[in-house]
Design a protein around this motif. Structure first.
Motif, PDB file in Angstrom:
ATOM      1  N   MET A   1       0.798  -1.216   0.000  1.00 54.43           N
ATOM      2  CA  MET A   1       0.000   0.000   0.000  1.00 54.43           C
ATOM      3  C   MET A   1       0.836   1.273   0.000  1.00 54.43           C
ATOM      4  N   SER A   2       2.156   1.134   0.026  1.00 53.70           N
ATOM      5  CA  SER A   2       3.012   2.318   0.021  1.00 53.70           C
ATOM      6  C   SER A   2       4.203   2.150  -0.920  1.00 53.70           C
ATOM      7  N   HIS A   3       5.072   1.192  -0.603  1.00 54.95           N
ATOM      8  CA  HIS A   3       6.313   1.055  -1.385  1.00 54.95           C
ATOM      9  C   HIS A   3       6.046   0.705  -2.843  1.00 54.95           C
ATOM     10  N   ALA A   4       5.248  -0.325  -3.101  1.00 59.61           N
ATOM     11  CA  ALA A   4       5.025  -0.780  -4.479  1.00 59.61           C
ATOM     12  C   ALA A   4       4.328   0.269  -5.340  1.00 59.61           C
ATOM     13  N   PRO A   5       3.237   0.896  -4.866  1.00 63.11           N
ATOM     14  CA  PRO A   5       2.619   1.922  -5.713  1.00 63.11           C
ATOM     15  C   PRO A   5       3.502   3.142  -5.950  1.00 63.11           C
ATOM     16  N   ALA A   6       4.333   3.497  -4.968  1.00 62.96           N
ATOM     17  CA  ALA A   6       5.256   4.620  -5.179  1.00 62.96           C
ATOM     18  C   ALA A   6       6.285   4.276  -6.250  1.00 62.96           C
ATOM     19  N   ARG A   7       6.766   3.037  -6.239  1.00 62.87           N
ATOM     20  CA  ARG A   7       7.705   2.618  -7.305  1.00 62.87           C
ATOM     21  C   ARG A   7       7.027   2.647  -8.666  1.00 62.87           C
ATOM     22  N   LEU A   8       5.797   2.166  -8.718  1.00 59.29           N
ATOM     23  CA  LEU A   8       5.071   2.134  -9.981  1.00 59.29           C
ATOM     24  C   LEU A   8       4.969   3.522 -10.591  1.00 59.29           C
ATOM     25  N   ALA A   9       4.563   4.505  -9.798  1.00 61.05           N
ATOM     26  CA  ALA A   9       4.333   5.865 -10.292  1.00 61.05           C
ATOM     27  C   ALA A   9       5.590   6.720 -10.287  1.00 61.05           C
ATOM     28  N   ARG A  10       6.720   6.131  -9.893  1.00 60.87           N
ATOM     29  CA  ARG A  10       8.006   6.849  -9.867  1.00 60.87           C
ATOM     30  C   ARG A  10       7.932   8.103  -8.991  1.00 60.87           C
ATOM     31  N   ILE A  11       7.331   7.947  -7.793  1.00 59.05           N
ATOM     32  CA  ILE A  11       7.220   9.072  -6.854  1.00 59.05           C
ATOM     33  C   ILE A  11       8.369   8.971  -5.860  1.00 59.05           C
ATOM     34  N   THR A  12       9.356   9.804  -6.021  1.00 53.75           N
ATOM     35  CA  THR A  12      10.597   9.633  -5.261  1.00 53.75           C
ATOM     36  C   THR A  12      10.461   9.957  -3.777  1.00 53.75           C
ATOM     37  N   GLU A  13       9.545  10.859  -3.406  1.00 49.54           N
ATOM     38  CA  GLU A  13       9.433  11.278  -2.014  1.00 49.54           C
ATOM     39  C   GLU A  13       8.354  10.513  -1.250  1.00 49.54           C
ATOM     40  N   GLN A  14       7.756   9.509  -1.884  1.00 53.48           N
ATOM     41  CA  GLN A  14       6.721   8.711  -1.230  1.00 53.48           C
ATOM     42  C   GLN A  14       7.161   7.253  -1.191  1.00 53.48           C
ATOM     43  N   GLY A  15       6.486   6.491  -0.307  1.00 48.35           N
ATOM     44  CA  GLY A  15       6.803   5.077  -0.210  1.00 48.35           C
ATOM     45  C   GLY A  15       8.190   4.798   0.336  1.00 48.35           C
ATOM     46  N   ARG A  16       8.692   5.712   1.119  1.00 47.32           N
ATOM     47  CA  ARG A  16      10.037   5.587   1.663  1.00 47.32           C
ATOM     48  C   ARG A  16      10.001   4.902   3.039  1.00 47.32           C
ATOM     49  N   PRO A  17      11.072   4.224   3.418  1.00 52.41           N
ATOM     50  CA  PRO A  17      11.097   3.601   4.748  1.00 52.41           C
ATOM     51  C   PRO A  17      11.143   4.657   5.839  1.00 52.41           C
ATOM     52  N   LEU A  18      10.701   4.287   7.026  1.00 49.74           N
ATOM     53  CA  LEU A  18      10.685   5.223   8.154  1.00 49.74           C
ATOM     54  C   LEU A  18      12.061   5.242   8.811  1.00 49.74           C
ATOM     55  N   ARG A  19      12.984   5.955   8.142  1.00 53.60           N
ATOM     56  CA  ARG A  19      14.371   6.037   8.615  1.00 53.60           C
ATOM     57  C   ARG A  19      14.819   7.489   8.675  1.00 53.60           C
ATOM     58  N   ILE A  20      15.864   7.735   9.452  1.00 53.46           N
ATOM     59  CA  ILE A  20      16.419   9.076   9.599  1.00 53.46           C
ATOM     60  C   ILE A  20      16.773   9.645   8.228  1.00 53.46           C
ATOM     61  N   GLY A  21      16.344  10.877   7.981  1.00 50.55           N
ATOM     62  CA  GLY A  21      16.640  11.555   6.730  1.00 50.55           C
ATOM     63  C   GLY A  21      15.559  11.421   5.680  1.00 50.55           C
ATOM     64  N   GLU A  22      14.622  10.490   5.886  1.00 50.29           N
ATOM     65  CA  GLU A  22      13.561  10.282   4.905  1.00 50.29           C
ATOM     66  C   GLU A  22      12.426  11.288   5.124  1.00 50.29           C
ATOM     67  N   PRO A  23      11.611  11.531   4.089  1.00 49.57           N
ATOM     68  CA  PRO A  23      10.457  12.428   4.263  1.00 49.57           C
ATOM     69  C   PRO A  23       9.516  11.915   5.338  1.00 49.57           C
ATOM     70  N   ALA A  24       8.946  12.832   6.089  1.00 49.40           N
ATOM     71  CA  ALA A  24       8.035  12.458   7.173  1.00 49.40           C
ATOM     72  C   ALA A  24       6.620  12.303   6.629  1.00 49.40           C
ATOM     73  N   ASN A  25       6.449  11.262   5.810  1.00 49.04           N
ATOM     74  CA  ASN A  25       5.137  10.888   5.283  1.00 49.04           C
ATOM     75  C   ASN A  25       4.747   9.573   5.952  1.00 49.04           C
ATOM     76  N   LEU A  26       3.747   9.607   6.804  1.00 50.17           N
ATOM     77  CA  LEU A  26       3.383   8.387   7.526  1.00 50.17           C
ATOM     78  C   LEU A  26       1.959   8.474   8.028  1.00 50.17           C
ATOM     79  N   CYS A  27       1.428   7.313   8.384  1.00 47.42           N
ATOM     80  CA  CYS A  27       0.126   7.281   9.053  1.00 47.42           C
ATOM     81  C   CYS A  27       0.263   6.463  10.329  1.00 47.42           C
ATOM     82  N   LEU A  28      -0.488   6.879  11.331  1.00 49.14           N
ATOM     83  CA  LEU A  28      -0.512   6.178  12.611  1.00 49.14           C
ATOM     84  C   LEU A  28      -1.757   5.309  12.662  1.00 49.14           C
TER      85      LEU A  28
END
Length: 424
Positions: free
Chosen positions: A348-375
């Motif tokens: 629901m995050s990584h695969a669709p972001a790869r498909l659409a070539r969205i570089t700032e989405q679908g990223r792992p929750l790691r230091i330095g990554e964009p703060a895009n997340l849901c709780l």
């Protein structure tokens, strides 16, 4: 300036627990935030912001059904931080100019809006759209969704052209001669008994079989929208075993709802492709788990009441999907142990972001990554009320059902786009 944020003791997709700190829209070390807003996230799980590869926002042209504002607020309520906006608006997104308009119109939205360009001008299936100009404007996914690119020669030309710009075609697989304009219900016992024009399963699978071979021939990937049949799953297994460049999505409604919903002629359940049978649902679920189907796509399709409130055969196709998508996945896969949270994040995050070539989405929750997340609260449940939807439309197939209600907050670029009462 947005205040720094510290989420304490939140669960991560890998099963560990950590404090997540956010500053200037990115994840940082907890010691690097200054006077942060603190949120006790014990018992909650953080997922990378969800990405929907298949959303209909209706703007421009049908703002009575949905707008960019209401559609992305519904997305945020469902945990999504990005939605890929299908091209079947009025005017159609088939030019570089229209892509630029959509980028401008989406400023201030509650989620990133990623334009999908049309494959053919006006979705007519006759002449290629401005593929190069749209690609220059940043478009990487193209689709005539709502209609099939049914001309094999035109499909091949589009694939060859898009190979040079790193594009992908998302195909609405529907042979128009096998499932014509009147087809509105899965072809079988129910359609025959109710007197509804049948939409046979083979109308989907024959297009997919053709397209995966065209993808292999051209080297350009094809993505199959809203897979709905067991036959298509078998074609996808064969194609992936051969190494053909193909990905596929399945909708929440094709995973949970069957053609039996049509028994009462409720037009809420009229959707394209139609709701199928229990064996189809079983095959789709297995394929999502084993990776034959790569991701979830909501096919969020809002409609105004005056387009839905008709006899079943005359009503518009489509149903809402953004707000309850994760709920259905939790119910069918997380609560049954078929997927863990890492598996949900992939689909629901990584695969669709790869498909659409969205570089700032679908990223792992790691230091330095964009703060895009849901709780997510894994234990929360609620009875769905269509009147409470953030969408302008009310064609919600989940109305009145007891389902998980997992999303308690959504952050896009470090800012709250949705927060359940009591979270902050």
């Amino acid at each position: 300036m947005t205040r720094d944020l510290l989420l304490t003791q939140v669960g991560l997709p890998d099963g560990t627990t950590a404090d997540l700190a956010i500053s200037a829209g990115r994840l940082v070390e907890p010691g690097d935030v200054n006077d942060p807003q603190r949120v006790d996230a014990a018992g909650l799980t953080a997922l990378p912001g969800l990405v929907d590869p298949h959303t209909h926002l209706r703007e421009p042209g049908r703002e009575d059904a949905e707008t960019i504002d209401t559609g992305t607020r519904a997305a945020a309520r469902g945990g999504f931080t990005a939605v890929c906006a299908m091209a079947n608006t009025n005017p159609v997104t088939d030019t570089g100019e229209q892509v630029a308009w959509l980028h401008q119109a989406a400023r201030g939205a509650s989620a990133q809006v990623v334009p999908i360009g049309a494959v053919t001008k006006g979705l007519k299936g006759e002449e290629l759209a401005e593929l190069a100009l749209m690609a220059r404007a940043g478009v990487r996914m193209f689709s005539d969704d709502g209609k099939c690119v049914h001309d094999a020669r035109l499909m091949r030309r589009a694939l060859e052209y898009l190979g040079d710009v790193g594009g992908v075609i998302a195909q609405h697989a529907q042979d128009p001669r096998l499932a014509g304009p009147g087809a509105c219900c899965h072809e079988g016992e129910v359609s025959g008994r109710l007197g509804l024009a049948g939409w046979p399963a083979v109308a989907e699978s024959v297009i997919v079989a053709r397209d995966v071979q065209l993808a292999q021939l051209t080297g350009t990937p094809v993505h199959v929208c809203h897979v709905s049949t067991a036959e298509t799953v078998e074609v996808l297994r064969w194609a992936k075993a051969k190494g053909m460049p193909v990905t596929a999505e399945v909708t929440p409604h094709h995973l949970m709802l069957t053609v039996a919903e049509v028994e009462g002629y409720d037009p809420t359940y009229k959707v394209n492709p139609p709701l199928r049978t229990e064996p189809d649902l079983s095959a789709l679920a297995d394929a999502l788990v084993d990776g034959t189907i790569d991701m979830i796509g909501t096919d969020h399709a809002p409609h105004a009441d005056h387009d839905k409130a008709h006899a079943f055969s005359d009503a518009a196709f489509g149903m809402l999907g953004l707000e309850q998508a994760l709920a259905v996945v939790v119910e069918l896969f997380v609560n049954t142990g078929r997927l863990d949270w890492a598996g949900v994040a992939e689909r629901m995050s990584h695969a669709p972001a790869r498909l659409a070539r969205i570089t700032e989405q679908g990223r792992p929750l790691r230091i330095g990554e964009p703060a895009n997340l849901c709780l997510v609260d894994p234990t929360a449940r609620a009875t769905v009320d269509r009147a409470a939807s953030a969408s302008l439309s009310r064609n919600n197939p989940w109305h009145g059902r007891d389902l998980p209600d997992p999303v308690v907050g959504t952050l896009w670029r470090g800012e709250w786009t949705y927060a359940q009462e009591g979270l902050l």
